[in-house]
Design an enzyme around this catalytic site. Structure first.
Site, PDB file in Angstrom:
ATOM      1  N   CYS A 188      36.488  38.845  42.172  1.00 21.28           N
ATOM      2  CA  CYS A 188      37.500  37.788  42.252  1.00 21.28           C
ATOM      3  C   CYS A 188      38.797  38.326  42.845  1.00 21.28           C
ATOM      4  CB  CYS A 188      37.763  37.196  40.870  1.00 21.28           C
ATOM      5  SG  CYS A 188      38.993  35.861  40.871  1.00 21.28           S
TER       6      CYS A 188
ATOM      7  N   CYS B 169      41.941  36.937  41.241  1.00 18.23           N
ATOM      8  CA  CYS B 169      42.230  37.511  39.923  1.00 18.23           C
ATOM      9  C   CYS B 169      42.845  38.902  40.047  1.00 18.23           C
ATOM     10  CB  CYS B 169      40.951  37.621  39.091  1.00 18.23           C
ATOM     11  SG  CYS B 169      39.972  36.116  38.986  1.00 18.23           S
ATOM     12  N   ASP B 170      42.280  39.732  40.919  1.00 23.52           N
ATOM     13  CA  ASP B 170      42.606  41.160  40.905  1.00 23.52           C
ATOM     14  C   ASP B 170      43.294  41.684  42.155  1.00 23.52           C
ATOM     15  OD1 ASP B 170      41.354  41.333  38.401  1.00 23.52           O
ATOM     16  OD2 ASP B 170      39.385  41.586  39.333  1.00 23.52           O
TER      17      ASP B 170
END
Length: 312
Positions: free
Chosen positions: A136, A139-140
């Site tokens: 992701c 997300c990261d």
């Protein structure tokens, strides 16, 4: 075999399941929640979460899930270990069976079983999960500002991930197994127009390396041909973008799915079976974020409340 009844059964945990449990518990629906294969969902294998509202300093994925679980428990949700291995949605009350021989009769069901990212199947993916391996970028990606990263895949999702990361990382390598991109022409052109994205065609990932975190990837160009070339690529992050597999197999005989396997819902969270609702990544092939999953969990709980009020 233990046999129990409930007004609402929530299948699966994660942000959607726990949020649905919070809302239905506060509404005195007295839900039962079956946590599933991976209690807490995908966030339990994520390190820092910095984009979930209410945590200005960030929070680890496992801690966030523990907080949501504790909140659901506080309001009286009956949270149980195990996973659902059989369902009968042919009539109400619905009948659900779990792996630990629990049989449940439920007036309503909220499916929150999520979707699992597809991996290449390398042992190194597990070894470095959360230590440089991610599925992701949204997300990261923040953790790779000014660093070098690689994205595996050649479709629209891979191109979107690469484009997102190109605004954060210094260099983005798009590792493509074939000699072309499967992405739409528009997405391809956006990738080609980005100076810090380099597409590596005909390239396969053989492994990853690094002392504690990912430091690079072992790659093979033109694998299995007379032009085969092995080389190492120095990177700090390795992102999988070869698709997600919704965890819907057990519901396939009753619930309408799209061509990939995601649950089809109406403008709310209702499925084609009256009294069965779906929330989170299992019904969301587009956003796949913790906050959107939690929002869908809330919507599903409210839909359940209305359904029970109209069909008591």
């Amino acid at each position: 075999m233990e046999h129990i009844k409930t007004r609402c059964l929530i299948i699966g945990s994660g942000p959607a399941g726990y949020t649905a449990a919070i809302y239905t518990s506060r509404a005195n629906v007295n839900p039962i929640l079956i946590e599933g294969y991976q209690p807490g969902g995908q966030l339990t294998i994520t390190t820092e979460v910095e984009n979930f509202p209410g945590y200005p300093k960030g929070v680890t994925g496992p801690q966030l899930m523990e907080d949501l679980r504790a909140q659901a428990s506080r309001f009286g949700a009956d949270i149980r270990a195990g996973y659902v291995d059989k369902v009968d949605f042919s009539s109400r009350p619905f009948r659900i069976h779990t792996d630990n021989d629990l049989e449940i009769e439920a007036d309503t069901v909220i499916i929150c079983t999520g979707a699992s990212a597809k991996y290449l199947g390398l042992d190194d993916e597990k070894k470095y999960n959360g230590l440089g391996v991610s599925a992701c970028a949204t997300c990261d990606g923040f953790f790779y500002r000014g660093k070098k990263v690689a994205v595996v895949g050649g479709g629209d999702t891979a191109c979107e991930e690469a484009l997102y990361l190109s605004n954060l990382a210094s260099e983005v390598y798009l590792i493509v197994r074939k000699d072309y991109l499967r992405a739409s022409k528009v997405m391809q052109q956006r990738v080609f127009d980005k100076e810090n994205i380099q597409v590596l065609y005909n390239t396969t990932t053989a492994g990853l390396y690094g002392e504690e975190f990912v430091e690079g990837a072992h790659l093979v160009e033109h694998i299995g041909t007379d032009k085969e070339l092995k080389f190492d690529l120095q990177i700090d992050g390795f992102f999988l973008a070869i698709g997600h597999k919704p965890n819907t197999e057990v519901f396939r005989d009753y619930i309408e799915l799209d061509e990939v396997g995601y649950i089809k819902v109406n403008s709310g969270t209702a499925t084609n079976v009256r009294g069965v609702f779906a929330a989170g990544d299992v019904a969301d092939p587009t956003y796949r974020q913790a906050i959107t999953a939690a929002g869908m969990g809330c919507k599903a709980a409210l839909d359940v409340e209305r359904f029970l009020a109209e069909n008591h």
